[in-house]
Design an enzyme around this catalytic site. Sequence first.
Site, short mmCIF file in Angstrom:
data_model
loop_
_atom_site.label_atom_id
_atom_site.label_comp_id
_atom_site.label_asym_id
_atom_site.label_seq_id
_atom_site.Cartn_x
_atom_site.Cartn_y
_atom_site.Cartn_z
N LYS A 197 7.77 -4.88 7.40
CA LYS A 197 8.74 -4.80 8.59
C LYS A 197 9.98 -5.65 8.56
O LYS A 197 11.18 -5.31 9.02
CB LYS A 197 7.99 -4.80 9.80
CG LYS A 197 7.25 -3.85 10.32
CD LYS A 197 6.34 -4.13 11.42
CE LYS A 197 5.62 -3.19 12.11
NZ LYS A 197 4.70 -3.51 13.05
N LYS B 125 3.51 -16.35 5.26
CA LYS B 125 4.60 -16.27 6.63
C LYS B 125 5.24 -17.85 6.64
O LYS B 125 6.28 -17.84 6.89
CB LYS B 125 4.15 -15.92 7.86
CG LYS B 125 3.86 -14.33 7.83
CD LYS B 125 3.62 -13.98 9.16
CE LYS B 125 3.23 -12.46 9.12
NZ LYS B 125 3.26 -11.78 10.67
N LYS C 204 4.59 -6.45 -0.96
CA LYS C 204 4.21 -5.15 0.15
C LYS C 204 5.28 -4.79 0.71
O LYS C 204 6.40 -5.51 1.10
CB LYS C 204 3.53 -6.00 0.91
CG LYS C 204 2.54 -5.28 2.10
CD LYS C 204 1.69 -6.21 2.89
CE LYS C 204 2.52 -6.92 3.70
NZ LYS C 204 1.75 -7.59 4.81
P1 AMP Z 1 1.69 -5.20 11.23
O1 AMP Z 1 3.01 -4.42 10.72
O2 AMP Z 1 1.57 -6.27 10.23
O3 AMP Z 1 1.41 -5.26 12.59
O4 AMP Z 1 0.67 -4.24 10.71
C1 AMP Z 1 -0.09 -3.32 11.53
C2 AMP Z 1 -0.88 -2.25 10.67
O5 AMP Z 1 -0.21 -1.64 9.47
C3 AMP Z 1 -2.05 -2.87 9.91
O6 AMP Z 1 -3.24 -2.10 9.73
C4 AMP Z 1 -1.47 -3.22 8.43
O7 AMP Z 1 -2.51 -3.56 7.69
C5 AMP Z 1 -0.82 -2.07 8.21
N1 AMP Z 1 0.28 -2.26 7.18
C6 AMP Z 1 1.32 -3.10 7.24
N2 AMP Z 1 2.00 -3.06 6.12
C7 AMP Z 1 1.33 -2.14 5.44
C8 AMP Z 1 1.77 -1.76 3.95
N3 AMP Z 1 2.59 -2.31 3.48
N4 AMP Z 1 0.75 -1.00 3.61
C9 AMP Z 1 -0.32 -0.44 4.06
N5 AMP Z 1 -0.66 -0.93 5.40
C10 AMP Z 1 0.06 -1.57 5.95
#
Ligand code: AMP
Length: 338
Positions: A203, A116, A200
Amino acid sequence: MSATHKPLVFSGMQPTGNIHLGNYLGAIKNWIPMQRQMPCIFCVVDMHSLTIWVEPNELRENTRKIAAAYIAGGIDPKLSAIFPQSGVPAHAELAWILSCVARIGWLNRMTQFKEKAGKNREAMSVGLYAYPVLMAADILAYKGTHVPVGDDQKQHVELARDIAQKFNNDFGVPDFFPLPEPMIMGPAARVMSLRDGQAKMSKSDPSDNSRINLTDDNDMIVQKIKKARTDPEPLPTSLEGLDGRPEASNLLGIFAALSDITKEQALMRFGNQQFLAFKNELAELMVEKIGPIRDEMARLMSDAAELDRLLRDGARQAEAIAEPIVAEVRRIVGLVAR
Ligand code: AMP
Ligand code: TRP
């Protein structure tokens, strides 16, 4: 893990950016069956979202959106506590204490911070650097034992284990904190971008075509799957055949996760077929699975007062668990009683 700790599931998601298919398949979908196996706490980690600049009104609105996605995705507020992290002050308080337990060298190893921050390390917030300590506090404030997350969060949960262990050792309370286990589940624990099988799904990717948002309408879903990058070969018949073919592997993993089968089973069905036929089926399946979640999210979002009430209820339930644990931490480390 020590046998002295009652099982408790804790997980969370940041209310920043666009909630997408990776969040659903890597996290929410795996949480659903756990609700009937042990107590579960699902947090919308709004304080984590402050680590990178976010418009205040957007943050508030997105906190509701993530709560709506939890519920629409199958989390039942009668079985699980759903609440915003900032609604329970114990998180921030424990985070400070744990930041005095965690070592700078441990945080320096965190790959997500490096990704990041990039070359701009010096210009990042202190919060972004300390982020994994707040995450450890989220889990440990409840003595959480099971942490279902996507693959990218494994390192952070392991850090929470190290912090828990050091706290227990330093203060001579060997079994006080459990050592939480990361649970990385299913064939889509790491959903990749639809435009680049090496990146990956995220968002914050500037290309909206890189991800399926849980708010996309049916046409958008179909278009994005059609445009998703592939390679020229037909689908392979075995898992080894996916080696070196990240886009094929990703789309197949998504299909498998959405239909509750393994990648091998998906290959038995699609092996030797062209992408065109597979993509048509994938798009249809995705509309069938994501469409109802999107519609239910919209319905829930239309009643902000009801969502806010639910989040406040969830916070009171969560606080009733966390506050006595953090009061005990205050006592253990020598802070005055209040
Ligand atoms: P975040 O969007 O970073 O708050 O992630 C929330 C949850 O979604 C966490 O458990 C992450 O590990 C999961 N996550 C985020 N991006 C991915 C992705 N591309 N594939 C699988 N899991 C994801
Ligand atoms: N850091 C996690 C992410 O970005 C979100 C999170 C914060 C979390 N606190 C948590 C996940 C506690 C599991 C447990 O995905």
